[in-house]
Scaffold this motif. Structure first.
Motif, PDB file in Angstrom:
ATOM      1  N   ILE A 163       0.861  -1.183   0.000  1.00 56.95           N
ATOM      2  CA  ILE A 163       0.000   0.000   0.000  1.00 56.95           C
ATOM      3  C   ILE A 163       0.899   1.235   0.000  1.00 56.95           C
ATOM      4  N   LEU A 164       0.705   2.093  -0.994  1.00 60.57           N
ATOM      5  CA  LEU A 164       1.506   3.310  -1.128  1.00 60.57           C
ATOM      6  C   LEU A 164       0.663   4.529  -0.777  1.00 60.57           C
ATOM      7  N   THR A 165       1.275   5.450  -0.091  1.00 59.05           N
ATOM      8  CA  THR A 165       0.605   6.725   0.210  1.00 59.05           C
ATOM      9  C   THR A 165       1.566   7.868  -0.115  1.00 59.05           C
ATOM     10  N   TYR A 166       1.001   8.983  -0.629  1.00 57.36           N
ATOM     11  CA  TYR A 166       1.819  10.150  -0.953  1.00 57.36           C
ATOM     12  C   TYR A 166       0.897  11.329  -1.242  1.00 57.36           C
ATOM     13  N   GLU A 167       1.530  12.475  -1.445  1.00 59.97           N
ATOM     14  CA  GLU A 167       0.781  13.679  -1.776  1.00 59.97           C
ATOM     15  C   GLU A 167       1.288  14.229  -3.113  1.00 59.97           C
ATOM     16  N   TYR A 168       0.424  15.009  -3.759  1.00 60.08           N
ATOM     17  CA  TYR A 168       0.861  15.734  -4.950  1.00 60.08           C
ATOM     18  C   TYR A 168       0.020  17.015  -5.053  1.00 60.08           C
ATOM     19  N   THR A 169       0.523  17.964  -5.787  1.00 58.33           N
ATOM     20  CA  THR A 169      -0.153  19.251  -5.939  1.00 58.33           C
ATOM     21  C   THR A 169      -0.237  19.613  -7.413  1.00 58.33           C
ATOM     22  N   ASP A 170      -1.443  20.025  -7.832  1.00 60.09           N
ATOM     23  CA  ASP A 170      -1.566  20.530  -9.199  1.00 60.09           C
ATOM     24  C   ASP A 170      -1.800  22.037  -9.149  1.00 60.09           C
ATOM     25  N   SER A 171      -2.290  22.618 -10.172  1.00 62.24           N
ATOM     26  CA  SER A 171      -2.433  24.077 -10.232  1.00 62.24           C
ATOM     27  C   SER A 171      -3.562  24.595  -9.353  1.00 62.24           C
ATOM     28  N   THR A 172      -4.431  23.714  -8.869  1.00 61.77           N
ATOM     29  CA  THR A 172      -5.602  24.177  -8.114  1.00 61.77           C
ATOM     30  C   THR A 172      -5.594  23.761  -6.658  1.00 61.77           C
ATOM     31  N   ALA A 173      -5.045  22.569  -6.343  1.00 64.49           N
ATOM     32  CA  ALA A 173      -5.130  22.075  -4.972  1.00 64.49           C
ATOM     33  C   ALA A 173      -4.096  20.990  -4.734  1.00 64.49           C
ATOM     34  N   SER A 174      -4.069  20.530  -3.457  1.00 62.71           N
ATOM     35  CA  SER A 174      -3.197  19.418  -3.074  1.00 62.71           C
ATOM     36  C   SER A 174      -4.058  18.191  -2.785  1.00 62.71           C
ATOM     37  N   TYR A 175      -3.502  17.000  -3.002  1.00 65.11           N
ATOM     38  CA  TYR A 175      -4.278  15.770  -2.874  1.00 65.11           C
ATOM     39  C   TYR A 175      -3.453  14.699  -2.167  1.00 65.11           C
ATOM     40  N   MET A 176      -4.155  13.789  -1.490  1.00 66.97           N
ATOM     41  CA  MET A 176      -3.569  12.621  -0.843  1.00 66.97           C
ATOM     42  C   MET A 176      -4.002  11.387  -1.633  1.00 66.97           C
ATOM     43  N   VAL A 177      -3.057  10.524  -1.948  1.00 71.69           N
ATOM     44  CA  VAL A 177      -3.351   9.319  -2.728  1.00 71.69           C
ATOM     45  C   VAL A 177      -2.969   8.081  -1.916  1.00 71.69           C
ATOM     46  N   TYR A 232       0.992  -4.907 -10.437  1.00 70.43           N
ATOM     47  CA  TYR A 232      -0.177  -4.235 -11.015  1.00 70.43           C
ATOM     48  C   TYR A 232      -0.922  -3.493  -9.917  1.00 70.43           C
ATOM     49  N   CYS A 233      -1.477  -2.337 -10.287  1.00 70.86           N
ATOM     50  CA  CYS A 233      -2.306  -1.566  -9.358  1.00 70.86           C
ATOM     51  C   CYS A 233      -3.731  -2.109  -9.393  1.00 70.86           C
ATOM     52  N   ILE A 234      -4.282  -2.424  -8.199  1.00 69.59           N
ATOM     53  CA  ILE A 234      -5.640  -2.980  -8.149  1.00 69.59           C
ATOM     54  C   ILE A 234      -6.647  -2.023  -7.503  1.00 69.59           C
ATOM     55  N   PHE A 235      -6.134  -1.029  -6.728  1.00 67.60           N
ATOM     56  CA  PHE A 235      -7.049  -0.077  -6.086  1.00 67.60           C
ATOM     57  C   PHE A 235      -6.342   1.250  -5.887  1.00 67.60           C
ATOM     58  N   ARG A 236      -7.117   2.326  -6.013  1.00 75.62           N
ATOM     59  CA  ARG A 236      -6.554   3.667  -5.860  1.00 75.62           C
ATOM     60  C   ARG A 236      -7.649   4.599  -5.329  1.00 75.62           C
ATOM     61  N   GLN A 237      -7.256   5.472  -4.395  1.00 80.50           N
ATOM     62  CA  GLN A 237      -8.223   6.460  -3.875  1.00 80.50           C
ATOM     63  C   GLN A 237      -7.516   7.796  -3.721  1.00 80.50           C
ATOM     64  N   THR A 238      -8.146   8.847  -4.234  1.00 80.79           N
ATOM     65  CA  THR A 238      -7.603  10.207  -4.137  1.00 80.79           C
ATOM     66  C   THR A 238      -8.500  11.061  -3.268  1.00 80.79           C
ATOM     67  N   THR A 239      -7.878  11.763  -2.302  1.00 79.22           N
ATOM     68  CA  THR A 239      -8.635  12.641  -1.395  1.00 79.22           C
ATOM     69  C   THR A 239      -8.055  14.050  -1.468  1.00 79.22           C
ATOM     70  N   LYS A 240      -8.940  15.030  -1.565  1.00 80.27           N
ATOM     71  CA  LYS A 240      -8.487  16.435  -1.635  1.00 80.27           C
ATOM     72  C   LYS A 240      -8.106  16.921  -0.256  1.00 80.27           C
ATOM     73  N   ILE A 241      -6.929  17.546  -0.155  1.00 89.50           N
ATOM     74  CA  ILE A 241      -6.478  18.072   1.124  1.00 89.50           C
ATOM     75  C   ILE A 241      -7.062  19.480   1.318  1.00 89.50           C
ATOM     76  N   ILE A 242      -7.793  19.641   2.430  1.00 85.05           N
ATOM     77  CA  ILE A 242      -8.426  20.937   2.740  1.00 85.05           C
ATOM     78  C   ILE A 242      -7.527  21.678   3.734  1.00 85.05           C
ATOM     79  N   LYS A 243      -7.062  22.823   3.305  1.00 84.98           N
ATOM     80  CA  LYS A 243      -6.174  23.612   4.149  1.00 84.98           C
ATOM     81  C   LYS A 243      -7.003  24.450   5.110  1.00 84.98           C
ATOM     82  N   GLU A 244      -6.578  24.505   6.388  1.00 89.35           N
ATOM     83  CA  GLU A 244      -7.283  25.296   7.400  1.00 89.35           C
ATOM     84  C   GLU A 244      -6.836  26.753   7.347  1.00 89.35           C
TER      85      GLU A 244
END
Length: 403
Positions: A366-380, A391-403
């Motif tokens: 299970i891999l976890t990491y963050e990335y940022t595009d031009s609009t927001a940051s995300y946790m994968v 082979y990748c069998i499952f993936r979930q992306t969550t938007k990081i909400i900054k306080e």
């Protein structure tokens, strides 16, 4: 397979019986005519046929014994008796060939010479025609039964046919005052006897000493390595038991395969070799193959990092995704499968941050990491499973909400 081979040996005996019958008739006829017309070449050819009678009787006995089923003392069966019979046949041919050669040379040295009646050529010509018919019959039967003993016998039939025609020519030459040619042809016929004896001796000893043609092993190896689950043929060796091929094969397969899958693959190898190359028995041993990823990278976590970077940027997805068992949850809650994933590709240039890897089983990370595009940051969070390859069998992306 056992019953088929046993039945083939039984059918092959017909060719041996036909050869024995022809040789008995021709040897008696040629030796008798040789005494009447005083032809050394015809006499030598007659004794050549005598050796063929003895040799074929030895082969016939060998074929009978070779058909005996395997027992506690002969776990591989009695197939090698066919080669032993051929070896005995070669010894008989050597003895008679040298004796006929000795007598011919002594007659030549002593100057013994008698006029030769040209009618003797008819005996040589008739003998050649009969043996040519026997050759075609034995050759066709040998192809049908795949009997090495009968193949050797048919080659001997052809050799006898050619020497008989040569004898006919020598008798005619002697009748026109070229007596020396009759003796020369007698020596040539003896040479044919000894050459045939040597060929049979060489082939039978090669088989009995477990010799095997390396070119055949190359063909077998190339065919086996084309099978889907076989990574590499590590070792292959073969030996002959009579006309039957026995192989020992060591192959490398993925360590991810189950016992059932590995066993199924070994049966595919056995069937391939039996159906395509007529191999009688194959013993297959399976060893685990080194995975390419493990050889290239120091740890599995580092192996998966470049794959996840490709996945994040929609590169090479078709080779990284588990097509039959993939699911992805997008940051907006949408759930997509492999087909939908492949239709939503859009090349990006994103970088992974805070990469972490956790091994939950031998085959699963299970891999976890963050990335940022031009609009927001995300946790994968992504799950990778190894089935020969990662082979990748499952993936979930969550938007990081900054306080």
């Amino acid at each position: 397979m056992q019953n088929i081979r046993t039945n083939n040996l039984k059918i092959a005996e017909r060719g041996i019986w036909v050869s024995i019958g022809a040789y008995i008739f021709l040897s008696i006829g040629q030796i008798a005519v040789a005494e009447l017309v005083h032809s050394d070449a015809l006499r030598a050819n007659g004794f050549n046929n005598v050796t063929d009678i003895l040799g074929n009787i030895a082969i016939l006995i060998g074929l009978r014994i070779a058909r005996i089923p395997k027992d506690a003392d002969h776990t591989y069966g009695h197939w090698k008796v066919e080669s032993i019979a051929s070896l005995i046949s070669s010894f008989i041919m050597f003895l008679v060939g040298f004796e006929v050669l000795r007598e011919t040379v002594m007659n030549f040295v002593n100057g013994t010479s008698e006029s030769v009646d040209p009618i003797g050529s008819i005996a040589g010509l008739l003998s050649g025609l009969i043996m040519l018919v026997v050759y075609f019959y034995s050759r066709n039967l040998a192809k049908k039964t795949r009997s090495q003993a009968l193949i050797a016998s048919s080659k001997d039939n052809l050799s006898d046919s050619l020497t008989s025609f040569g004898t006919a020519i020598a008798v005619v030459a002697s009748a026109i005052h070229m007596e020396w040619l009759d003796k020369v042809m007698a020596v040539v016929i003896c040479a044919f006897i000894l050459k045939t004896a040597y060929d049979i001796f060489r082939d039978s000893t090669f088989s009995l000493s477990d010799g095997f043609d390396d070119n055949l092993l190359i063909d077998y190896q190339h065919a086996v390595e084309q099978l889907h689950k076989v990574k590499r043929v590590k070792m292959m060796r073969g030996r002959m038991y009579g006309s039957n091929i026995f192989l020992d094969v060591v192959v490398e397969m993925s360590p991810d395969l189950s016992v059932f899958e590995s066993h199924e693959a070994t049966e595919d190898i056995e069937n391939l070799l039996r159906e395509q190359f007529d191999v009688f028995d194959t013993d297959v041993h399976v060893e685990p193959a080194a995975l390419p990823e493990e050889e290239q990278f120091a740890s599995r976590a580092l192996e998966l990092l470049p794959k996840e970077e490709q996945f994040l940027n929609d590169e090479n997805i078709e080779n990284l995704i588990e097509k039959d068992n993939f699911q992805e949850i997008l940051f907006d809650g949408t759930v997509i499968n492999s087909v939908e994933k492949l239709t939503k590709l859009s090349k990006k240039n994103l970088a992974i941050k805070n990469y972490q890897a956790k091994q939950v089983s031998k085959k699963t990370f299970i891999l976890t990491y963050e990335y940022t595009d031009s609009t927001a940051s995300y946790m994968v969070s992504s799950t990778w499973r190894r089935n020969e390859y990662w082979y990748c069998i499952f993936r979930q992306t969550t938007k990081i909400i900054k306080e």
